[in-house]
Design an enzyme around this catalytic site. Structure first.
Site, PDB file in Angstrom:
ATOM      1  N   ARG A  15      20.077  42.867  48.101  1.00  7.45           N
ATOM      2  CA  ARG A  15      19.855  42.007  49.275  1.00  7.45           C
ATOM      3  C   ARG A  15      20.477  42.684  50.481  1.00  7.45           C
ATOM      4  O   ARG A  15      21.189  43.690  50.350  1.00  7.45           O
ATOM      5  CB  ARG A  15      20.497  40.633  49.049  1.00  7.45           C
ATOM      6  CG  ARG A  15      22.010  40.691  48.957  1.00  7.45           C
ATOM      7  CD  ARG A  15      22.690  39.326  48.929  1.00  7.45           C
ATOM      8  NE  ARG A  15      24.142  39.477  48.949  1.00  7.45           N
ATOM      9  CZ  ARG A  15      25.007  38.482  49.063  1.00  7.45           C
ATOM     10  NH1 ARG A  15      24.576  37.226  49.150  1.00  7.45           N
ATOM     11  NH2 ARG A  15      26.302  38.704  49.090  1.00  7.45           N
ATOM     12  N   HIS A  49      22.681  35.325  56.726  1.00  7.16           N
ATOM     13  CA  HIS A  49      21.664  35.421  55.674  1.00  7.16           C
ATOM     14  C   HIS A  49      20.375  36.054  56.186  1.00  7.16           C
ATOM     15  O   HIS A  49      19.897  35.727  57.272  1.00  7.16           O
ATOM     16  CB  HIS A  49      21.334  34.025  55.138  1.00  7.16           C
ATOM     17  CG  HIS A  49      22.528  33.287  54.617  1.00  7.16           C
ATOM     18  ND1 HIS A  49      23.296  33.741  53.575  1.00  7.16           N
ATOM     19  CD2 HIS A  49      23.095  32.112  55.004  1.00  7.16           C
ATOM     20  CE1 HIS A  49      24.287  32.884  53.344  1.00  7.16           C
ATOM     21  NE2 HIS A  49      24.184  31.892  54.206  1.00  7.16           N
TER      22      HIS A  49
HETATM   23  O1  LIG Z   1      28.453  36.811  49.365  1.00  2.44           O
HETATM   24  C1  LIG Z   1      28.189  35.618  49.129  1.00  2.44           C
HETATM   25  N1  LIG Z   1      29.200  34.747  48.847  1.00  2.44           N
HETATM   26  C2  LIG Z   1      28.966  33.422  48.588  1.00  2.44           C
HETATM   27  O2  LIG Z   1      29.945  32.641  48.346  1.00  2.44           O
HETATM   28  C3  LIG Z   1      27.630  32.981  48.596  1.00  2.44           C
HETATM   29  N2  LIG Z   1      27.064  31.761  48.404  1.00  2.44           N
HETATM   30  C4  LIG Z   1      25.713  31.917  48.578  1.00  2.44           C
HETATM   31  O3  LIG Z   1      24.877  30.993  48.505  1.00  2.44           O
HETATM   32  N3  LIG Z   1      25.426  33.219  48.865  1.00  2.44           N
HETATM   33  C5  LIG Z   1      26.598  33.899  48.880  1.00  2.44           C
HETATM   34  N4  LIG Z   1      26.888  35.203  49.141  1.00  2.44           N
END
Ligand SMILES: O=c1[nH]c(=O)c2[nH]c(=O)[nH]c2[nH]1
Length: 297
Positions: free
Chosen positions: A175, A246
């Site tokens: 990702r 994200h």
């Molecule tokens: O690096 C991440 N940590 C998280 O705590 C988390 N929670 C999530 O939904 N995606 C991610 N990614």
């Protein structure tokens, strides 16, 4: 009448924007800061009696910032230390205070003949931060940066988390990992070349972010912190506040197209907010230098 006593208080001039040009030679230097000065001490008579004889005016504090800039700034930490020592040394009832700065990045413009002597472009990257607090003989320094935006386009995944009836997130081993780093670190000394240490911490944070596969942002923060604490014994603790920016893979199948991690939707909210502090073993986890520093767990 209800008996009222004065609790914690501080006051001063916030956000003094000061730009210092050093023009001893044709090659000018620029330092661009936002400085806040706040005094602590015996100010009860101002609050209770309408007597301002202890109130060093916020206007005076502002003027002092600009007057001190005439002697040069050097580093935000050194500039704040000078201000703090001045106010606590000059006025008996000022027993301490809090001096804070943000420093904005200006880069030399690449002109026709190389780096220009007196034309600059604002760096679009991070802002450097510093907070000096004095309480009697005790001086603490927190340095930092904010809005250091970084992204790795692979070598990041997120798997193995618990699944319940509300869990929809698919596991992934490839990702985008992106964040905007706010970091603050606590010095255990105040006789440092602050500019040199700052530059190296910034370098180590970026190297730590990029070096290894990321199992989660939490895991990557630990890699960044470890690099800093290993290389810099004068730093006892580093704290992070990092939004997980994200990037969602867009479903292009309705258009008959494959999308092997090439086209993303960059969401701005909601975002994961990952905060953590890392300390040298044996260091004080609740050190007084963090008092009054908001926005961290
Ligand atoms: O690096 C991440 N940590 C998280 O705590 C988390 N929670 C999530 O939904 N995606 C991610 N990614």
């Amino acid at each position: 009448m209800t008996n009222i006593i004065l609790g914690k208080n501080q006051y001063g001039k916030a956000e003094n924007r000061v730009v210092r040009i050093t023009r001893d030679s044709p090659r000018h230097e620029i330092e661009d800061l936002n400085v806040t000065s706040q005094l602590r001490g015996d100010f009860a008579s101002a609050h209770f009696d309408g007597n301002n004889e202890h109130v060093v005016a916020t206007d005076t504090q502002k003027n002092t910032v600009y007057a001190f800039a005439k002697d040069g700034i050097g580093s935000p930490e050194d500039f704040l230390l000078r201000l703090g020592r001045h106010f606590t040394g000059e006025f008996d009832w000022v027993t301490g205070g809090r001096w804070e700065a943000e420093q904005y990045t200006w880069l030399r413009i690449e002109g026709d003949n190389g780096e220009h002597d007196h034309s600059f472009v604002r760096g679009g990257t991070e802002t450097r931060t510093a907070v000096v607090q004095i309480d009697g003989d005790d001086t603490t320094i927190i340095a930092g940066l904010q809005d250091l935006t970084v992204l790795k386009s692979t070598q990041s995944g997120f798997v193995g988390y618990p699944r319940d009836k509300y869990t929809t997130l698919p596991e992934t081993e490839d990702r985008i990992l992106a964040t905007s780093v706010t970091a603050k670190w606590r010095y255990n000394r105040n006789d440092l070349d602050f500019n040199e240490v700052y530059a190296d911490v910034r370098r180590l944070l970026l190297a730590g972010f990029s070096r290894n596969y990321s199992y989660a942002l939490q895991h990557t923060l630990k890699e960044m912190a470890e690099a800093v604490l290993e290389a810099h014994p004068e730093i006892d603790e580093i704290r992070f506040s990092t939004p997980n920016k994200h990037h969602f893979v867009v479903d292009l199948s309705p258009f008959g197209l494959e999308n092997p991690n090439e086209v993303f939707f960059a969401a701005d909210r909601p975002y994961g907010l990952i905060e953590a502090s890392f300390l040298r073993d044996g260091a004080d986890a609740d050190h007084r230098s963090w008092d009054g520093i908001a926005g961290f767990c």
